[in-house]
Design a protein around this motif. Structure first.
Motif, short mmCIF file in Angstrom:
data_model
loop_
_atom_site.label_atom_id
_atom_site.label_comp_id
_atom_site.label_asym_id
_atom_site.label_seq_id
_atom_site.Cartn_x
_atom_site.Cartn_y
_atom_site.Cartn_z
N LEU A 35 14.29 -5.18 26.13
CA LEU A 35 15.43 -5.21 25.22
C LEU A 35 16.62 -4.57 25.92
O LEU A 35 16.47 -3.58 26.63
N LEU A 36 17.80 -5.14 25.70
CA LEU A 36 19.01 -4.50 26.22
C LEU A 36 19.13 -3.11 25.59
O LEU A 36 18.75 -2.92 24.43
N PRO A 37 19.66 -2.14 26.33
CA PRO A 37 19.75 -0.77 25.80
C PRO A 37 20.45 -0.68 24.44
O PRO A 37 20.04 0.09 23.59
N GLY A 38 21.48 -1.49 24.22
CA GLY A 38 22.19 -1.45 22.94
C GLY A 38 21.34 -1.90 21.77
O GLY A 38 21.51 -1.45 20.64
N PRO A 58 29.94 -6.37 21.48
CA PRO A 58 29.69 -6.98 22.80
C PRO A 58 29.34 -5.98 23.90
O PRO A 58 28.43 -6.23 24.70
N GLU A 59 30.02 -4.84 23.93
CA GLU A 59 29.75 -3.88 25.01
C GLU A 59 28.36 -3.26 24.93
O GLU A 59 27.85 -2.70 25.89
N HIS A 60 27.69 -3.38 23.77
CA HIS A 60 26.32 -2.89 23.61
C HIS A 60 25.30 -4.03 23.57
O HIS A 60 24.12 -3.79 23.45
N GLY A 61 25.82 -5.25 23.67
CA GLY A 61 24.96 -6.43 23.68
C GLY A 61 24.97 -7.09 25.05
O GLY A 61 24.42 -6.55 26.02
N PHE A 62 25.66 -8.22 25.14
CA PHE A 62 25.65 -9.00 26.37
C PHE A 62 26.93 -8.82 27.17
O PHE A 62 27.20 -9.58 28.10
N PRO A 118 26.03 -16.70 27.70
CA PRO A 118 26.62 -17.42 26.55
C PRO A 118 26.98 -16.52 25.37
O PRO A 118 27.84 -16.86 24.58
N LEU A 119 26.34 -15.36 25.24
CA LEU A 119 26.66 -14.44 24.15
C LEU A 119 27.63 -13.34 24.55
O LEU A 119 27.94 -12.46 23.75
N PRO A 123 30.32 -10.37 19.00
CA PRO A 123 29.63 -9.38 18.17
C PRO A 123 28.42 -10.05 17.52
O PRO A 123 28.49 -11.23 17.14
N LEU A 124 27.33 -9.33 17.42
CA LEU A 124 26.08 -9.90 16.91
C LEU A 124 25.51 -9.05 15.79
O LEU A 124 25.80 -7.85 15.69
N ALA A 125 24.68 -9.67 14.97
CA ALA A 125 23.87 -8.95 13.99
C ALA A 125 22.44 -8.97 14.50
O ALA A 125 21.93 -10.02 14.91
#
Length: 137
Positions: A35-38, A58-62, A118-119, A123-125
């Motif tokens: 899993l990504l750290p975020g 985004p900075e905590h996702g992809f 692509p992501l 921002p994601l949920a």
């Protein structure tokens, strides 16, 4: 710690990008890089039975979309290939690692390829349901 969970990653408009809710639950060890750290970081303190939805910026996702990850290449580098916008192509970088790129534009002389995830920039949920949390040796 080993965590088994169901998860869904959704865009702002509610579209589901990935989900295990209709399949087998996912299992990972904390810190194993699956899993990504975020995404992993928001799970700390949760226990079996917990259900949550987290906003992942985004900075905590992809990451943010990086214009430097868009490359323009000569059309001749793609001999005998049928190219179209949106096509995903796997390239090899200098270390021979696979690097996916999406065709953004094609003309007679050049091909524009986007190597951003692509992501990236979205921002994601992150919806989770914790099934189990186990200590591992």
């Amino acid at each position: 710690m080993e965590v088994t969970l169901h998860f869904a990653i959704k865009l702002d408009n509610g579209d589901v990008v990935d989900s295990t809710f209709d399949k087998k639950a996912a299992t990972f060890r904390v810190g194993d890089g699956n899993l990504l750290p975020g995404f992993e970081g928001v799970l700390y303190g949760l226990k079996a039975g917990d259900k949550r939805v987290f906003a992942i910026e985004p900075e905590h996702g992809f990451g943010q979309h990086n214009p430097q990850n868009i490359q323009v290449m000569p059309r001749g580098s793609f001999q005998d290939m049928e190219l179209s916008e949106g096509l995903l192509i796997i390239f090899n970088d200098a270390a021979n690692a696979e690097l996916p790129g999406v065709i953004k534009q094609v003309d007679d002389t050049h091909v524009t390829v986007d190597f951003n995830h692509p992501l990236a920039g979205k921002p994601l949920a992150f919806e989770v349901e914790i099934i189990s949390v186990k200590a591992v040796a």
